[in-house]
Design an enzyme around this catalytic site. Structure first.
Site, mmCIF file in Angstrom:
data_model
loop_
_atom_site.group_PDB
_atom_site.id
_atom_site.type_symbol
_atom_site.label_atom_id
_atom_site.label_comp_id
_atom_site.label_asym_id
_atom_site.label_seq_id
_atom_site.Cartn_x
_atom_site.Cartn_y
_atom_site.Cartn_z
ATOM 1 N N TYR A 1 34.190 22.614 61.307
ATOM 2 C CA TYR A 1 35.648 22.494 61.262
ATOM 3 C C TYR A 1 36.233 23.786 61.824
ATOM 4 O O TYR A 1 35.705 24.339 62.772
ATOM 5 C CB TYR A 1 36.124 22.155 59.840
ATOM 6 C CG TYR A 1 37.475 21.484 59.876
ATOM 7 C CD1 TYR A 1 37.635 20.288 60.563
ATOM 8 C CD2 TYR A 1 38.588 22.056 59.293
ATOM 9 C CE1 TYR A 1 38.878 19.671 60.659
ATOM 10 C CE2 TYR A 1 39.829 21.445 59.372
ATOM 11 C CZ TYR A 1 39.971 20.260 60.056
ATOM 12 O OH TYR A 1 41.195 19.657 60.154
ATOM 13 N N GLU B 1 46.760 13.328 59.999
ATOM 14 C CA GLU B 1 46.226 14.617 60.434
ATOM 15 C C GLU B 1 46.767 14.984 61.811
ATOM 16 O O GLU B 1 46.647 14.220 62.777
ATOM 17 C CB GLU B 1 44.701 14.553 60.491
ATOM 18 C CG GLU B 1 44.033 15.868 60.843
ATOM 19 C CD GLU B 1 44.122 16.904 59.733
ATOM 20 O OE1 GLU B 1 43.970 18.090 60.030
ATOM 21 O OE2 GLU B 1 44.346 16.517 58.569
ATOM 22 N N ASP B 2 47.389 16.153 61.893
ATOM 23 C CA ASP B 2 47.804 16.754 63.165
ATOM 24 C C ASP B 2 48.745 15.874 63.985
ATOM 25 O O ASP B 2 48.615 15.774 65.217
ATOM 26 C CB ASP B 2 46.570 17.154 63.988
ATOM 27 C CG ASP B 2 45.887 18.392 63.408
ATOM 28 O OD1 ASP B 2 46.462 19.000 62.485
ATOM 29 O OD2 ASP B 2 44.791 18.742 63.862
ATOM 30 N N ASP C 1 47.827 15.994 55.284
ATOM 31 C CA ASP C 1 47.158 17.228 54.872
ATOM 32 C C ASP C 1 47.842 18.459 55.450
ATOM 33 O O ASP C 1 47.869 19.508 54.812
ATOM 34 C CB ASP C 1 45.685 17.194 55.294
ATOM 35 C CG ASP C 1 44.908 18.368 54.720
ATOM 36 O OD1 ASP C 1 44.980 18.576 53.501
ATOM 37 O OD2 ASP C 1 44.255 19.081 55.491
ATOM 38 N N ASP C 2 48.408 18.351 56.638
ATOM 39 C CA ASP C 2 49.082 19.504 57.243
ATOM 40 C C ASP C 2 50.314 19.908 56.434
ATOM 41 O O ASP C 2 50.635 21.094 56.344
ATOM 42 C CB ASP C 2 49.499 19.180 58.675
ATOM 43 C CG ASP C 2 48.323 18.731 59.512
ATOM 44 O OD1 ASP C 2 47.378 19.514 59.674
ATOM 45 O OD2 ASP C 2 48.327 17.587 59.995
ATOM 46 N N ASN D 1 45.531 28.893 62.598
ATOM 47 C CA ASN D 1 44.186 28.780 63.117
ATOM 48 C C ASN D 1 44.226 27.959 64.409
ATOM 49 O O ASN D 1 45.231 27.300 64.677
ATOM 50 C CB ASN D 1 43.243 28.152 62.072
ATOM 51 C CG ASN D 1 43.700 26.768 61.607
ATOM 52 O OD1 ASN D 1 43.983 25.881 62.415
ATOM 53 N ND2 ASN D 1 43.781 26.580 60.305
ATOM 54 N N ARG E 1 49.393 17.381 67.818
ATOM 55 C CA ARG E 1 49.508 18.801 67.425
ATOM 56 C C ARG E 1 48.188 19.223 66.765
ATOM 57 O O ARG E 1 48.129 19.442 65.565
ATOM 58 C CB ARG E 1 50.677 18.987 66.453
ATOM 59 C CG ARG E 1 51.093 20.434 66.230
ATOM 60 C CD ARG E 1 51.852 20.603 64.940
ATOM 61 N NE ARG E 1 51.086 20.208 63.782
ATOM 62 C CZ ARG E 1 50.166 20.968 63.190
ATOM 63 N NH1 ARG E 1 49.854 22.148 63.678
ATOM 64 N NH2 ARG E 1 49.527 20.533 62.117
ATOM 65 N N LYS F 1 37.013 16.448 59.623
ATOM 66 C CA LYS F 1 37.667 16.395 58.319
ATOM 67 C C LYS F 1 36.904 15.485 57.365
ATOM 68 O O LYS F 1 36.668 15.829 56.207
ATOM 69 C CB LYS F 1 39.095 15.868 58.502
ATOM 70 C CG LYS F 1 40.050 16.295 57.415
ATOM 71 C CD LYS F 1 40.703 17.598 57.793
ATOM 72 C CE LYS F 1 41.726 18.033 56.797
ATOM 73 N NZ LYS F 1 42.548 19.151 57.277
#
Length: 540
Positions: free
Chosen positions: A95, A237-238, A260-261, A400, A148, A166
């Site tokens: 990850y 996610e993203d 999660d973000d 990150n 993203r 993930k």
């Protein structure tokens, strides 16, 4: 599919079922494997020793990540055993930060089919595509549209590395059965020109679709998923800011889903603040926090911090007054002509300020939180300004991968004369300053999201409210020891991540049973109930 339905070479070539060299003499005779393997049987412990030796022979994290990808394709059980046994070493390879480089090159290195790719061109037929998924049962989906990815931007279908990675952490860190997980990438196009002109790019080469067509596509996806797997948990996610908040708001009460973000990041950052409060012997409601960045992660964190502050007895209005956002236009103020909905609660009736260090000197925050993807944004003068104002400045550089970090651990400790309470979004090595060794630990969502997912699955939760993410934050922070704090670690060792995930899941199920969102009967022993259902990578 049971092991006995495949034999011979077909069994060895099935990465989900294969034991590699670990078949016994009797199994080899029964399954037509004699002569197809080296003659002396091994076991999973010895196999793991051999694989870690090979892994360490590679020079770069990228090379190591590709080796691990191949191992997973060949023997999934051994892959997860290796990750569990060497979690601190391997997690940054499967990850963040290494997954960022893997995603950027995904179309050029694609070898092993994993998950589902659902394209906007398939709109109207998603039932058919989801029927092609080989899993008969799916408990957890991680879905992205690639807009993203980390701090890297729009990667289109190349973002598939994120859902795959993930879900690997759901398994390694919390024991979610990998055979009941499904990574999904929604191909709605990409606005990244280098992919649109790359002949090797594996997604559709058109600009991103948005508006009603996009919304209808997402709706069809959810309906198709829950038609086949009614109890499936879905993690966003993203997704880009232009969709992330709206999608979460639209679906959070209809299905068991979360982002999660927004929510997972919030949970782990709040856990870091809880630990910092122990180190300072202070209350969260006494802090004044300035965020660099005002996207989904930053506002998600700020909202959960506000909720955590109200636990100490102050009003939400008072909590919001202590939280400041600084975005690409400067300090978020109420005088702006246009203000995004997710930023509005944090807008202040102050004069505009476009210099971050000047904002620090005006506002005098006790903490700065970097979620900006701006490498080096926490300069020496910024950190020194925080150290002038505060005895124990809180410096969270959370962007990150590592190339996007606002500052390094060494910079934070050196520039603050060793007084910073530091957390990072990417891994950094221990730092020795003036004879003291600091061990910075990554504020990685993997401390909380695997346990949140496990709790949601095993509690068959109808929805996941704000209280779930606060519970996970408290649980993680409660596992930080005085020894951790003494060396500057605001999070527990990742070697304890399975225990942390167990505790997070147990507390979430207890919470769901109390508030009526669980769809299970009260287990006689909730801890044992969860333990018994955690996947362990051993050969059957």
């Amino acid at each position: 599919m049971a092991c006995q339905t495949l034999k011979g070479a077909a069994l060895l070539q099935n990465g989900v079922l294969s034991k590699g060299t670990a078949y016994t003499e009797q199994e080899r005779a029964e399954l037509g494997l004699r002569g197809l393997l080296p003659p002396v049987p091994s076991n999973i412990r010895l196999q793991a020793e051999a694989m870690i030796e090979q892994l360490r022979s590679f020079d770069t994290p990228y090379q190591k990540a590709l080796f691990l990808d191949g191992l997973r394709a060949a023997n999934e059980t051994l892959f997860f055993r290796l990750v569990m046994d060497y979690v601190e070493e391997i997690l940054p390879l499967v990850y963040t930060p290494t997954v960022g480089e893997v995603c950027q090159k995904y179309s050029h290195l694609y070898r092993f089919p994993r998950g589902l790719f659902l394209s906007i061109e398939d709109k109207g037929h998603l039932d058919e595509l989801i029927a092609n998924a080989p899993q008969q049962e799916v408990d957890m989906i991680v879905v992205t549209d690639g807009q993203r990815i980390l701090g890297l931007g729009d990667l289109g279908v190349n973002g598939m590395g994120i859902p795959v990675g993930k879900l690997g952490l759901y398994t390694a860190c919390a024991g979610v059965d990998p055979r009941r997980t499904l990574p999904v990438t929604l191909d709605v196009g990409t606005d990244t020109e280098r992919y649109l002109s790359d002949p090797l790019y594996l997604g559709h080469k058109h600009k991103r679709v948005s508006g009603k067509e996009y919304d209808d596509f997402i709706e069809e996806f959810f309906q198709a998923v829950h038609k086949r797997w009614p109890s499936c948990v879905v993690q966003f996610e993203d997704f880009g800011n232009n969709h992330a908040f709206d999608l979460l708001e639209r679906y959070r009460s209809r299905y068991c889903c979360y982002n999660d973000d927004i929510q997972g990041t919030a949970s782990i950052v709040v856990a870091g603040f809880f630990s910092a409060m122990k180190a300072k012997n202070s209350r969260l409601s006494d802090e004044k926090i300035l965020f660099l960045g005002a996207g989904e992660a930053a506002t998600g964190v700020a909202n959960l911090i506000a909720a955590a502050m109200t636990e100490t007895g102050i009003s939400r209005e008072d909590a919001l007054s202590r939280l400041y956002l600084f975005d690409s236009k400067g300090l978020v103020t109420s005088g702006r002509e246009t203000l995004a909905r997710h930023k509005a609660p944090f807008a202040k009736d102050l004069e505009p300020c476009t210099d971050f260090e000047e904002c620090i000197r005006r506002i005098r925050p006790t903490a700065i939180v970097g979620l900006s993807a701006q490498s080096g944004a926490f300069t020496e003068s910024v950190v020194k300004a925080m150290a002038e104002i505060n005895e124990r400045p809180i410096i969270f550089a959370l962007s990150n991968p590592t190339s996007k970090a606002e500052c390094t651990a060494e910079q934070a400790y050196t520039w603050s004369d060793g007084r910073a309470l530091f957390s990072c979004g990417s891994p950094f090595s221990p730092v020795t300053y003036k004879g003291k060794t600091f061990v910075p630990r990554q504020g990685n969502n993997s401390y909380v999201f695997p346990g949140i997912g496990l709790g949601a699955i095993l509690g068959r939760c109808k929805e996941l409210g704000e209280d779930v993410f606060l519970s996970a934050a408290h649980t993680c922070a409660d596992m930080v020891t005085p020894e951790d704090l003494a060396q500057g670690s605001l999070y527990p060792s990742l070697t304890r991540v399975r225990d942390i995930s167990l505790a997070v899941a147990v507390n979430i199920i207890k919470l769901a049973l109390r508030n009526g969102t669980a769809q299970i009967e009260q287990p006689a022993d909730i801890v044992q109930y969860v333990k018994d259902r955690m996947y362990v990578p051993d050969y059957e």
